[in-house]
Every structure is written in structure tokens, then in C-alpha cells.
Design an enzyme around this catalytic site. Structure first.
Site, mmCIF file in Angstrom:
data_model
loop_
_atom_site.group_PDB
_atom_site.id
_atom_site.type_symbol
_atom_site.label_atom_id
_atom_site.label_comp_id
_atom_site.label_asym_id
_atom_site.label_seq_id
_atom_site.Cartn_x
_atom_site.Cartn_y
_atom_site.Cartn_z
ATOM 1 N N TYR A 1 44.847 21.203 38.861
ATOM 2 C CA TYR A 1 43.389 21.054 38.752
ATOM 3 C C TYR A 1 42.870 20.876 37.336
ATOM 4 C CZ TYR A 1 43.744 26.164 38.180
ATOM 5 O OH TYR A 1 44.083 27.430 37.781
ATOM 6 N N GLU B 1 47.392 25.654 40.591
ATOM 7 C CA GLU B 1 47.526 26.874 41.369
ATOM 8 C C GLU B 1 48.757 26.766 42.271
ATOM 9 O OE1 GLU B 1 44.861 28.810 40.598
ATOM 10 O OE2 GLU B 1 44.851 30.391 42.115
ATOM 11 N N ASP C 1 39.408 47.338 41.954
ATOM 12 C CA ASP C 1 38.258 46.470 41.694
ATOM 13 C C ASP C 1 36.998 47.277 41.426
ATOM 14 O OD1 ASP C 1 39.173 43.822 44.015
ATOM 15 O OD2 ASP C 1 39.802 44.274 41.980
ATOM 16 N N LYS D 1 38.658 25.879 45.571
ATOM 17 C CA LYS D 1 39.165 26.978 44.756
ATOM 18 C C LYS D 1 40.306 27.640 45.532
ATOM 19 C CE LYS D 1 38.022 30.647 41.685
ATOM 20 N NZ LYS D 1 39.271 31.353 41.998
ATOM 21 N N SER E 1 39.211 31.550 32.575
ATOM 22 C CA SER E 1 38.776 31.824 33.939
ATOM 23 C C SER E 1 37.491 31.028 34.173
ATOM 24 C CB SER E 1 38.537 33.313 34.122
ATOM 25 O OG SER E 1 37.694 33.772 33.100
ATOM 26 N N LEU E 2 36.948 31.161 35.350
ATOM 27 C CA LEU E 2 35.733 30.430 35.675
ATOM 28 C C LEU E 2 34.596 31.416 35.894
ATOM 29 C CD1 LEU E 2 37.164 27.960 38.359
ATOM 30 C CD2 LEU E 2 36.384 27.369 36.061
ATOM 31 N N LYS F 1 32.846 20.996 38.476
ATOM 32 C CA LYS F 1 33.062 20.714 37.049
ATOM 33 C C LYS F 1 32.257 19.486 36.650
ATOM 34 C CE LYS F 1 37.686 22.609 36.823
ATOM 35 N NZ LYS F 1 39.118 22.341 36.941
ATOM 36 N N GLU G 1 35.920 20.410 43.799
ATOM 37 C CA GLU G 1 37.248 20.623 44.366
ATOM 38 C C GLU G 1 37.309 21.986 45.038
ATOM 39 O OE1 GLU G 1 39.544 21.804 40.295
ATOM 40 O OE2 GLU G 1 38.608 19.848 40.330
ATOM 41 N N CYS H 1 36.572 74.381 45.536
ATOM 42 C CA CYS H 1 37.443 73.256 45.193
ATOM 43 C C CYS H 1 38.628 73.190 46.169
ATOM 44 C CB CYS H 1 37.959 73.425 43.772
ATOM 45 S SG CYS H 1 39.193 72.197 43.316
ATOM 46 N N LYS I 1 31.749 30.904 45.167
ATOM 47 C CA LYS I 1 32.638 31.653 46.055
ATOM 48 C C LYS I 1 32.002 31.902 47.408
ATOM 49 C CE LYS I 1 35.525 34.027 42.806
ATOM 50 N NZ LYS I 1 36.264 35.274 42.767
ATOM 51 N N CYS J 1 33.931 71.198 39.888
ATOM 52 C CA CYS J 1 34.782 72.353 40.126
ATOM 53 C C CYS J 1 34.749 73.194 38.859
ATOM 54 C CB CYS J 1 36.210 71.889 40.411
ATOM 55 S SG CYS J 1 37.442 73.184 40.187
ATOM 56 N N CYS K 1 41.889 74.145 43.979
ATOM 57 C CA CYS K 1 42.136 75.462 43.361
ATOM 58 C C CYS K 1 41.258 76.556 43.934
ATOM 59 C CB CYS K 1 41.938 75.377 41.854
ATOM 60 S SG CYS K 1 40.205 75.253 41.387
ATOM 61 N N ALA L 1 41.310 47.387 46.235
ATOM 62 C CA ALA L 1 39.886 47.579 46.401
ATOM 63 C C ALA L 1 39.372 48.653 45.443
ATOM 64 C CB ALA L 1 39.612 47.992 47.832
ATOM 65 N N ASP M 1 43.341 29.961 46.562
ATOM 66 C CA ASP M 1 43.565 31.380 46.364
ATOM 67 C C ASP M 1 45.060 31.592 46.166
ATOM 68 O OD1 ASP M 1 43.077 34.018 46.154
ATOM 69 O OD2 ASP M 1 42.595 34.354 48.256
ATOM 70 N N CYS N 1 42.503 74.857 37.607
ATOM 71 C CA CYS N 1 42.585 73.902 38.720
ATOM 72 C C CYS N 1 43.708 72.907 38.437
ATOM 73 C CB CYS N 1 41.256 73.173 38.857
ATOM 74 S SG CYS N 1 41.261 71.897 40.129
HETATM 75 O O1 JCF Z 1 41.704 26.656 42.528
HETATM 76 C C1 JCF Z 1 41.507 27.407 41.641
HETATM 77 N N1 JCF Z 1 41.784 28.685 41.826
HETATM 78 C C2 JCF Z 1 40.983 26.929 40.331
HETATM 79 C C3 JCF Z 1 40.986 27.749 39.216
HETATM 80 C C4 JCF Z 1 40.529 25.628 40.236
HETATM 81 C C5 JCF Z 1 40.049 25.159 39.035
HETATM 82 O O2 JCF Z 1 39.607 23.923 38.932
HETATM 83 C C6 JCF Z 1 40.049 25.964 37.875
HETATM 84 C C7 JCF Z 1 40.527 27.282 37.982
HETATM 85 C C8 JCF Z 1 40.529 28.073 36.835
HETATM 86 C C9 JCF Z 1 40.074 27.566 35.643
HETATM 87 N N2 JCF Z 1 39.602 25.479 36.672
HETATM 88 C C10 JCF Z 1 39.617 26.251 35.583
HETATM 89 C C11 JCF Z 1 39.121 25.712 34.309
#
Ligand code: JCF
Length: 688
Positions: free
Chosen positions: A236, A184, A47, A126, A92-93, A305, A124, A423, A329, A441, A426, A44, A128, A447
Site C-alpha cells: 500500500y 500488510e 488498550d 485497511k 501510523s495513520l 490518501k 483503499e 480488603c 475505521k 485498603c 489482607c 482489551a 487487519d 497487604c
Molecule cells: O491496510 C492497512 N492496514 C494500511 C496501513 C494501509 C495503508 O495505506 C497505510 C497503513 C499504514 C500507514 N498507509 C500508511 C501510510
């Protein structure tokens, strides 16, 4: 105060310095996580740093560098697994959370395709899990690799061969010469629970979530371990392809492509559909969101897609993501927990930032124990009090934050956070200057928190580059009094080091050798390493070129400093102030006495060439004759700048062979693209 809390760098730096600090810190965490397999901060918190850097770079595109961690698609490869370069990058997407983002996506696609009817999409789940690329040559699985940074991944072929659902040979008499399948790897809930039960029974650590379990299982050096882990795989997409040998051509749509994969014996998830327009997309999202809890595996959204492959090709890519696809998401998960305390962390320049210590709460797939509160103002604004029940929010890759307090649950003993006046490390005074959000500080190098940060800064790759001196070691060196200032590093003996935790004789000797080697450096690295406030790498370079020697720089007046490129009324006094401090002069003197050297000499002002001077260039791909450094040197010698990424401010993109996303971006923004010949014409070699 723990090492972890001192690690945070400060928020009161200039954007450039902050970006550099973030990049350095993120890279260190990446290394700890991916290479050492020993994460140093909660996901976390990571990120949050990552997002902050992204936000900073999008606000100041000139700060973006090609090697910024934000420019990676995924994680850095772990060094002990063999690396493979993907024949085609694994992208990546782009992602969105809101319906409006989906509507906009559909509109952009429609416009891009000049569509007169609703666009057809393959939709489709996504998953994880962990992205993999499987390479089948003449129908035989010859290689499997993780995504890594998108360009280079880790080779996990023997491990993937143990996944029961992955065919070792495609089910066809006439396989294509080459088929790279992307998909995946993941673990089903039931399998994950059983695995954790086994781990528990054997007294081993349990996995936090199925995703981590899948990733950890695959990234093993010993495939026998992977074989005992119940992994699955869903395909995929398509990577590199050569259809010769196959009796059939590539299908025309994504949906048919997946059907074809299924025919070849590859696992394809049945939860998919073909829909039309934004309404179709949102309908699919709703259906899946409602069924999410019943699915036997984790998903974090759905993927849309454009179905027609030819249309995908026409739409192309934006930076590193296809323009024809969107990951929609699920919203950030929220959970209530109690704010146990607010502590403060001290950064390298003394910035004191409050951090929330939370009663651990599982949210968004990880246990969150800390959240940054940035500064006092934010705490006031959200009216956050210690002992409050708070709502913590975290989505897959979004910063965990305290969204709000639950006022109804405020206990009688709830108290306001007061920034300490001294602080915690220190005991020096903490001050907050009028107009500044950040408290500091005043202990400086007295320190130990600041000293540790200063040391880490000094030894980092872009500074003196002392390999093997990480945070844990630095903490010990400072805490045991072995090192007070960077100068003390050079007096360390292998015998001192071998006494430290996690230090064998061999690594102690290696570290001493690394410290010796690091004594030969460059003036610009050395200036940067000093950690003068507001002096990042670029400024250090300007200073080195302008003054040519450390003595000249140390003797420079404010007025002299203001002569230097990009140095203004904030930076000049900061440099002056640094060199005026007797303590700093003494440390520098000791470092030099220890044998740290560099070449000196002014770099002549560039011979400004019209068409180059003041212009920003971005290099991409491999040029036919010049190396990247040579091209950069030419441009800089003529008064131009080289930036790491393409933005509206870029004047030229110099593209060579295998130019990638930067070229695409240039074309998109209408930035002129030139080749090496044109570059050589613009900046011919100059007499040196
Ligand atoms: O399920 C996924 N994590 C997932 C990732 C599915 C997809 O169709 C993806 C992807 C990452 C890149 N397609 C692309 C082009």
C-alpha cells in the site's frame, strides 16, 4: 484474588504519578507480550491502560515523555529477532470513526492545499494484518522487516521469502537501485480456518483470529514454520526510494504508484478507487462497509490518501502520522454477555478498584473476559448489577468497556455491587475519604497485594533496575514468604531462588548477580524506588538535589520540604508521613545495611540564566557536539527544563541532525527552533 487482579495500579494518584505508573505498567506488558511472547493481560485491558495514558498525556502535555509508550508507533521489537532500523520511519495513520471526522479531514486537506476544486483521493482497504517493509535493491528482495516501533523493526527476511505472493525479484529489466515497499501481511479467512483445523488435529493451540495468526507466523525464528503458514501480502505504499537504474520516474499519484507496483509483480489489492471530495470518501466507505462480510479477509476500515504525491509532500506530517491520509475505521463492535461478578483489585498505594468479570465474549477480534469499572460511581451511574446482561464494546484499538446494561434481561437475582469493607487480600479495612472517588485498603505493606506492587516498583528499571524480577517471580517470593520488604531482596541466595517455578540454576545466579549490581544506585533512584505517594521520578530528583543525602531528607520538616521546587501542601506531608512511619525507617535501615549505596552531595541551585530559567526545551535529533545528556545538563544547570515532547508550552526546540516529528510539530505550533550553537550561546558551560 489473582496476580492479574493485583497488578492494576491505582487511579487515585496525582496525574504525574498515575502517568508514570501507567507507563511502567504498559512497558511491562509490552515486554511480556513482545519479548517474552507471553501476554500478561487481555488485549482489551492493555488498550484501556494505553488509552488512559494517552488521555492523561493529552490533558497534561507536560507529563508526556519521549520514552512514553504512547510515543511508539507500534510494538517494541522482540529481542530474539535481529533488529533493523528503517531507512524511512514506518508511520501510523490518524484515524476517525465518524462521518464528521472525514468531512473535517477533507476540509483540512483542501485548506492545506489551497484547493479550488474537490481534492482527489486514492482510497483503499485497511487490512487487519501486520505491517511490513520490503526492501528491493536492484530488483532483488534483500530485506523484510516488521514495523516494530516505527523506527526499528524486526528482521523477518527469511520468513517473508516463504510468502508465495511476495516476489523475490521484481519483474522488470530496469529495476530502481532501491525500492522499499510497505504493505500488510495477512491471512485469508479460508486459509485461517484450514490452519486452525490442522492445529486442532495435531492437538495444538488454535489461533484467536487471522491477524494474530499472521503476526505469530511471521515473527518466528524458524522460517520453516512460516513456510507452512498460508500468508498473503498487499502493498500500500512506498518507503525509501532511489530511482537510478530505472527507466521510468516515480509516478505522480498514489493510484499510479500502486499500478506500478502491480506491474513489478508486487501484490496489490484490487479493491481500490480514486474519488473526489468528502462525498467520494464517504461513498467508498459505505460501499465497502456493505461488502465487508463478503471480503475473504479482515479489514478494520478504509484508508484515504491524497492522490497527488506532490500534494502529499506539501501537506507533510503531524507528529507521527501523515496529514494527507486518514484511516476511517468501522465502528466499535458490540456484543452482549453476562456480568458474572465484580471483583476488586488492589494497587500499590492500596487503591481498590472494581473489575467486571465477564462470561467470555468474542468481540472486536478478541475474547474479552474483564472490563475495568474504574470506581463505584461509574457502576452506579450506569446502573450495572451483578448478573446483568451487558453490552461490551470494543473496536480494534479502543478500550473494551461496558457500554450499558440490557434492562429487559435483568434477572431476579441481579444484585448491586457493594464495595467491600475489608480488603480481599489482607482483610484490612477499606476506606474511602470524603471527596475521593477511590477507596483504599489501609493495610499498607501488611497487604501482600500492596507489598507485591511495592516490590515491583522498587525493582523497576527507573528505580533500582533489577533485571529479571518480574511479576510472576515477585508473586512467588511474596507468597512463599521469602521476601516481605525490598530489604529482603538483598539477602536472597541462588539456592532459594532455584526452587521457584520457572527458575533454573543459571537464571537464579543471574538474578542474584543483578540484585548485587543494583546495590550501587543513585540517591534519586533510591528515593523514587521507595514508592512514596506523590513522589514520582521528577520529584525524587528534585529532592535528591535539594537535600543531597537521604539523612537530610529523612530529617526534613514540612516547612523544609516546601522549599523544594514543585513540592506543595499535598506532597510535603506525604513525604513526612512516609519517613515518620517506624516500619519505613526500619526497612530503609536494612536496605542500607545490605550495602545499597549511592553518591551523596547537594546539587547547587542552578545559576539562573535569563532566557533559559523557567523555559521548557525539547531536544530532537543528533547535535553536532553535545550528547543529549550534556545538553540536558546545560539547560538544567541554567534553570531550564527539558521535556520529552513538543506542546504549546515548549519555549524552544533544539534540533540536530535527523530531527523528526518533534521538529515538524514545533514548526506547526510556531515554537522557535534553535540549533546547538544557539543553545550553547544561551547556556554556556558553568564552572562546576
Ligand atoms: O491496510 C492497512 N492496514 C494500511 C496501513 C494501509 C495503508 O495505506 C497505510 C497503513 C499504514 C500507514 N498507509 C500508511 C501510510
Amino acid at each position: 484474588m489473582t496476580g492479574a487482579s493485583e497488578r492494576r495500579t491505582d487511579l487515585g494518584l496525582s496525574p504525574a504519578a498515575r502517568a508514570l505508573a501507567l507507563r511502567t505498567e504498559i512497558e511491562a506488558h509490552n515486554y511480556a507480550y513482545h519479548v517474552l511472547d507471553a501476554p500478561t493481560i487481555p488485549d482489551a485491558e492493555y488498550d484501556r491502560l494505553f488509552r488512559e495514558l494517552q488521555a492523561l498525556e493529552s490533558l497534561h502535555p507536560e507529563l508526556q515523555t519521549a520514552d512514553s509508550p504512547t510515543q511508539r508507533v507500534g510494538a517494541a521489537p522482540r529481542s530474539d529477532l535481529p533488529k533493523v532500523r528503517h531507512a524511512m520511519p514506518m508511520l501510523s495513520l490518524s484515524n476517525g470513526f465518524e462521518d464528521a471526522e472525514v468531512v473535517n479531514f477533507d476540509r483540512r486537506v483542501s485548506e492545506g492545499l489551497l484547493a479550488t476544486r474537490p481534492v482527489e483521493y486514492a482510497v483503499e482497504l485497511k487490512f487487519d494484518g501486520l505491517a511490513l517493509s520490503l526492501r528491493y535493491e536492484h530488483g532483488v528482495l534483500v530485506q523484510a522487516a516488521t514495523r516494530g516501533d516505527g523506527e526499528t523493526g524486526e528482521e523477518v527476511t527469511p520468513n517473508v521469502r516463504t510468502i508465495a505472493v511476495v516476489p523475490l525479484r521484481l519483474q522488470t529489466e530496469h529495476p530502481p537501485a532501491l525500492l522499499e515497499v510497505r504493505g500488510e501481511a495477512l491471512m485469508f479467512h479460508a486459509d485461517f480456518a484450514a490452519l486452525n483445523r490442522r492445529q486442532r488435529e495435531r492437538g495444538l493451540d488454535e489461533f484467536v483470529n487471522p491477524r494474530n495468526a499472521a503476526a505469530g507466523s511471521l515473527r518466528q525464528l524458524d522460517p520453516a514454520i512460516t513456510a507452512r503458514r498460508p500468508l498473503r501480502f498487499f502493498c500500500y505504499g512506498l518507503g525509501a526510494f532511489d530511482g537510478s537504474g530505472s527507466e521510468r520516474a516515480l509516478p505522480g499519484t498514489h493510484a499510479e504508484l500502486l499500478d506500478w507496483f502491480a506491474c513489478l509483480g508486487l501484490p496489490v489489492c484490487a479493491e481500490r478507487a480514486v474519488v473526489e471530495g468528502a462525498q467520494g470518501l464517504l461513498g467508498f466507505f459505505k460501499t465497502i462497509a456493505a461488502r465487508r462480510a463478503e471480503l475473504p479477509y479482515d479489514i478494520d476500515g478504509v484508508v484515504y490518501k491524497v492522490n497527488e504525491l506532490a500534494a502529499q509532500e506539501r501537506l507533510g506530517f503531524v507528529s507521527r502520522a501523515p496529514r494527507f491520509a486518514l484511516a476511517h475505521k468501522f465502528p466499535a463492535e458490540e456484543a452482549e454477555t453476562v456480568l458474572a461478578d465484580i471483583e476488586v483489585q488492589v494497587g500499590r498505594t492500596g487503591a481498590v478498584t472494581p473489575v467486571a468479570r465477564l462470561v467470555p465474549v468474542f468481540v472486536g477480534g478478541v475474547t474479552v473476559t474483564n472490563a475495568s469499572l474504574h470506581n463505584e460511581e461509574e457502576i452506579r451511574r450506569k446502573d450495572i448489577r451483578i448478573h446483568d446482561t451487558v453490552v461490551v464494546r470494543r473496536a480494534g484499538d479502543v478500550i473494551p468497556q461496558i457500554a450499558r446494561v440490557v434492562p429487559g434481561k435483568r434477572p431476579a437475582n441481579a444484585r448491586e455491587f457493594v464495595m467491600p469493607t475489608r480488603c480481599p487480600v489482607c482483610d484490612s479495612e477499606i476506606v474511602r475519604l470524603p471527596g475521593e472517588a477511590i477507596a483504599r485498603c489501609t493495610g499498607g505493606l501488611f497487604c501482600s497485594a500492596q507489598r507485591k506492587q511495592a516490590l515491583l516498583h522498587f525493582v523497576q528499571r527507573r528505580a533500582l533496575d533489577i533485571e529479571g524480577l518480574g511479576e510472576k517471580l515477585t508473586d512467588q517470593l511474596v507468597d512463599l514468604g521469602l521476601v516481605e520488604t525490598p530489604a529482603d531482596l538483598f539477602g536472597l541466595q541462588a539456592a532459594d531462588l532455584a526452587k521457584l517455578d520457572r527458575m533454573g540454576e543459571k537464571s537464579a545466579a543471574n538474578l542474584v548477580a543483578a540484585i548485587r549490581t543494583a546495590r550501587q544506585t543513585t540517591l534519586e533512584r533510591f528515593i523514587f524506588a521507595l514508592g512514596i505517594r506523590h513522589v514520582g521520578e521528577a520529584t525524587a530528583k528534585d529532592l535528591a538535589r535539594h537535600f543531597g543525602s537521604l539523612d537530610a531528607l529523612m530529617a526534613a520538616s514540612d516547612a523544609d520540604l516546601l522549599q523544594v521546587n514543585d513540592i506543595g501542601p499535598v506532597v510535603a506531608p506525604s513525604i513526612r508521613h512516609f519517613f515518620d512511619a517506624p516500619h519505613n525507617r526500619e526497612v530503609i535501615q536494612k536496605i542500607r545495611a545490605a550495602g545499597v549505596t549511592w553518591a551523596e552531595g547537594r546539587v547547587e541551585r542552578p545559576v539562573l540564566l535569563p532566557g533559559v530559567a523557567g523555559k521548557t526545551f525539547v531536544l530532537t535529533g543528533t547535535l553536532p557536539t553535545l550528547t543529549r545528556d550534556e545538553a540536558r545538563a546545560r539547560i538544567e544547570a541554567a534553570g531550564g527544563k527539558v521535556a520529552g515532547s513538543v506542546s504549546r508550552k515548549t519555549d524552544y526546540v533544539v534540533a540536530g541532525e535527523e530531527a523528526g516529528s518533534k521538529l515538524v510539530k514545533a514548526q506547526e505550533l510556531g515554537v522557535p527552533v534553535i540549533d546547538e550553537g544557539a543553545l550553547l550561546a544561551l547556556c554556556p558551560a558553568q564552572p562546576s
